[in-house]
Design a protein around this motif. Structure first.
Motif, PDB file in Angstrom:
ATOM      1  N   LEU A 297       0.874  -1.363   0.043  1.00 57.05           N
ATOM      2  CA  LEU A 297       0.077   0.109   0.246  1.00 57.05           C
ATOM      3  C   LEU A 297       1.149   1.535  -0.636  1.00 57.05           C
ATOM      4  O   LEU A 297       0.774   2.161  -0.784  1.00 57.05           O
ATOM      5  CB  LEU A 297      -0.911   0.027   1.110  1.00 57.05           C
TER       6      LEU A 297
ATOM      7  N   PHE B 229       3.211   1.742  -1.444  1.00 57.74           N
ATOM      8  CA  PHE B 229       3.935   2.314  -3.263  1.00 57.74           C
ATOM      9  C   PHE B 229       2.320   2.596  -4.510  1.00 57.74           C
ATOM     10  O   PHE B 229       2.925   3.212  -4.833  1.00 57.74           O
ATOM     11  CB  PHE B 229       4.392   0.759  -3.766  1.00 57.74           C
ATOM     12  N   VAL B 230       1.416   1.935  -4.222  1.00 55.33           N
ATOM     13  CA  VAL B 230       0.177   2.847  -4.130  1.00 55.33           C
ATOM     14  C   VAL B 230       0.063   3.928  -4.161  1.00 55.33           C
ATOM     15  O   VAL B 230      -0.462   5.434  -4.920  1.00 55.33           O
ATOM     16  CB  VAL B 230      -1.293   2.500  -3.530  1.00 55.33           C
ATOM     17  N   MET B 231       0.650   4.324  -2.625  1.00 54.00           N
ATOM     18  CA  MET B 231       0.529   6.268  -2.794  1.00 54.00           C
ATOM     19  C   MET B 231       0.860   6.705  -3.018  1.00 54.00           C
ATOM     20  O   MET B 231       0.948   7.782  -3.424  1.00 54.00           O
ATOM     21  CB  MET B 231       0.668   6.216  -0.749  1.00 54.00           C
TER      22      MET B 231
ATOM     23  N   GLY C 117       2.641   5.823  -5.895  1.00 55.94           N
ATOM     24  CA  GLY C 117       2.306   6.006  -7.411  1.00 55.94           C
ATOM     25  C   GLY C 117       1.439   6.730  -7.196  1.00 55.94           C
ATOM     26  O   GLY C 117       1.503   8.279  -8.105  1.00 55.94           O
ATOM     27  N   ALA C 118       0.243   6.950  -6.942  1.00 59.94           N
ATOM     28  CA  ALA C 118      -0.735   7.629  -6.608  1.00 59.94           C
ATOM     29  C   ALA C 118      -0.720   9.033  -6.603  1.00 59.94           C
ATOM     30  O   ALA C 118      -0.235  10.388  -7.299  1.00 59.94           O
ATOM     31  CB  ALA C 118      -1.646   7.645  -5.527  1.00 59.94           C
ATOM     32  N   LEU C 119       0.259   9.495  -5.439  1.00 56.85           N
ATOM     33  CA  LEU C 119       1.034  11.134  -5.006  1.00 56.85           C
ATOM     34  C   LEU C 119       1.945  11.546  -6.225  1.00 56.85           C
ATOM     35  O   LEU C 119       2.008  12.705  -6.720  1.00 56.85           O
ATOM     36  CB  LEU C 119       2.013  11.583  -3.836  1.00 56.85           C
ATOM     37  N   LEU C 120       2.470  11.222  -6.733  1.00 60.93           N
ATOM     38  CA  LEU C 120       3.820  11.243  -7.867  1.00 60.93           C
ATOM     39  C   LEU C 120       2.976  11.575  -9.042  1.00 60.93           C
ATOM     40  O   LEU C 120       3.799  12.911  -9.714  1.00 60.93           O
ATOM     41  CB  LEU C 120       4.542   9.937  -8.882  1.00 60.93           C
ATOM     42  N   VAL C 121       1.898  11.548  -9.672  1.00 62.45           N
ATOM     43  CA  VAL C 121       1.115  12.411 -10.195  1.00 62.45           C
ATOM     44  C   VAL C 121       0.496  13.511 -10.052  1.00 62.45           C
ATOM     45  O   VAL C 121       0.298  14.236 -10.759  1.00 62.45           O
ATOM     46  CB  VAL C 121       0.150  11.012 -10.582  1.00 62.45           C
ATOM     47  N   SER C 122      -0.539  13.125  -8.856  1.00 60.00           N
ATOM     48  CA  SER C 122      -1.638  14.140  -8.099  1.00 60.00           C
ATOM     49  C   SER C 122      -0.951  15.584  -8.114  1.00 60.00           C
ATOM     50  O   SER C 122      -1.539  16.471  -8.422  1.00 60.00           O
ATOM     51  CB  SER C 122      -2.638  13.689  -7.355  1.00 60.00           C
ATOM     52  N   THR C 123       0.043  15.261  -7.173  1.00 58.95           N
ATOM     53  CA  THR C 123       1.007  16.394  -6.389  1.00 58.95           C
ATOM     54  C   THR C 123       1.495  17.176  -7.453  1.00 58.95           C
ATOM     55  O   THR C 123       1.080  18.124  -7.291  1.00 58.95           O
ATOM     56  CB  THR C 123       2.167  16.022  -5.471  1.00 58.95           C
TER      57      THR C 123
ATOM     58  N   VAL D 297       0.546  17.627 -11.015  1.00 57.36           N
ATOM     59  CA  VAL D 297      -0.392  18.426 -11.492  1.00 57.36           C
ATOM     60  C   VAL D 297      -1.550  19.477 -10.533  1.00 57.36           C
ATOM     61  O   VAL D 297      -1.168  20.466 -11.277  1.00 57.36           O
ATOM     62  CB  VAL D 297      -1.783  17.087 -11.237  1.00 57.36           C
ATOM     63  N   PHE D 298      -2.098  18.623  -9.291  1.00 55.98           N
ATOM     64  CA  PHE D 298      -1.869  19.834  -8.577  1.00 55.98           C
ATOM     65  C   PHE D 298      -1.649  20.673  -8.185  1.00 55.98           C
ATOM     66  O   PHE D 298      -2.506  22.005  -8.976  1.00 55.98           O
ATOM     67  CB  PHE D 298      -2.399  19.508  -7.197  1.00 55.98           C
ATOM     68  N   HIS D 299      -0.798  21.302  -8.378  1.00 54.80           N
ATOM     69  CA  HIS D 299       0.259  22.773  -8.108  1.00 54.80           C
ATOM     70  C   HIS D 299       0.942  23.474  -8.797  1.00 54.80           C
ATOM     71  O   HIS D 299       1.236  24.844  -9.199  1.00 54.80           O
ATOM     72  CB  HIS D 299       1.788  22.100  -7.391  1.00 54.80           C
TER      73      HIS D 299
END
Lengths: 139, 134
Positions: free
Chosen positions: B42, B44-46, B48-54, B56-58
């Motif tokens: 889990l 690594f799931v987090m 992976g997700a944060l690598l894309v979403s962080t 892009v959000f900023h």
């Protein structure tokens, strides 16, 4: 502690897709995904109800599409008793409503925004989750 | 257009939960079992997700508006209060008890599993109780 069943590649790949979903939803629709928020708002609020419904429908279509494309069966195992399932479900629904977020809303979207609230929420539910597994393992 | 995006994002999120196996409560309980047989997946799931979403959000947060909607809707709540902590404690207890959180629980309805249907019904009841308490 022993490390078991560790699947870093599929975990990372799945995580990247989850992050992609959060990113696209933000760029196009302007909202940060939190599934407890989307689900509870679908239940109680008229705002964005169709979008919320379609997102939830998409979640359910996800495994079916995966199954169609890959031909792989998806197996899950829920070994809890009916009573525990009801108690657990109520705790998850009540808790995420009270704290305005779950693993996605606080754990991914909130941490992406560097929100202190979400970092504190994530650390709290992880610690309590770990303690719960520890205690139920002893009982 | 934003309706199509909602559906597509749900599908991508759901497939992500399947590939990462977070849809399986046994996998999640393995992650929370750090004192015995620990499955760190889990984390690594987090990542992976944060690598894309962080990023892009900023990159997009200061844009005037999202592409298919009139304005950004981002939580402005910064208060670390009792509700946040107590709610997170309740959520953590339920999560640790069953191994399901809202996303995987709803996604697993696709498998026509009676246990996840029961859990989701209880979860929606919990939302309602939370709303009344609030």
């Amino acid at each position: 502690m022993n490390i078991v069943n560790f699947t870093p590649i599929t975990a990372l790949s799945g995580g990247l897709l989850i992050g992609l979903s959060v990113a696209l939803f933000f760029i196009f629709n302007g909202r940060m995904i939190g599934i407890s928020g989307i689900a509870s708002n679908f239940l109680i609020s008229k705002d964005n109800r169709i979008e919320n419904f379609l997102f939830l429908l998409g979640l359910i279509l996800g495994p079916l599409i995966y199954n169609q494309i890959t031909g792989r069966e998806i197996n899950i195992s829920i070994s809890s008793s009916l009573t525990l399932l009801i108690i657990g479900g109520i705790l998850v629904g009540f808790g995420t409503k009270l704290s305005s977020g779950c693993t996605s809303g606080h754990g991914i979207s909130g941490i992406s925004r560097f929100s202190l609230r979400s970092i504190i929420a994530t650390v709290t539910f992880m610690i309590v989750g770990i303690l719960t597994v520890l205690i139920t393992g002893i009982l | 257009m934003n309706k199509i995006v909602s559906l597509l994002c749900g599908i991508v999120f759901g497939i992500g939960l399947v590939i990462s196996e977070m849809i399986n409560p046994e996998k999640v309980l393995g992650f929370l079992n750090i004192f015995k047989d620990w499955d760190p997946s889990l984390v690594f799931v987090m990542i992976g997700a944060l690598l894309v979403s962080t990023p892009v959000f900023h990159l997009f947060k200061n844009k005037k508006k999202p592409l298919f909607s009139s304005n950004f809707l981002i939580s402005s709540n910064k208060e670390v209060d009792k509700k946040l902590i107590i709610g997170s404690v309740f959520f953590g207890a339920g999560w640790g008890l069953i191994g399901l959180c809202p996303g995987p629980a709803i996604t697993s309805l696709a498998l026509l599993n009676i246990n996840s249907a029961l859990f989701v019904t209880a979860m929606f009841t919990g939302f309602y109780i939370g709303l009344k308490v609030n």
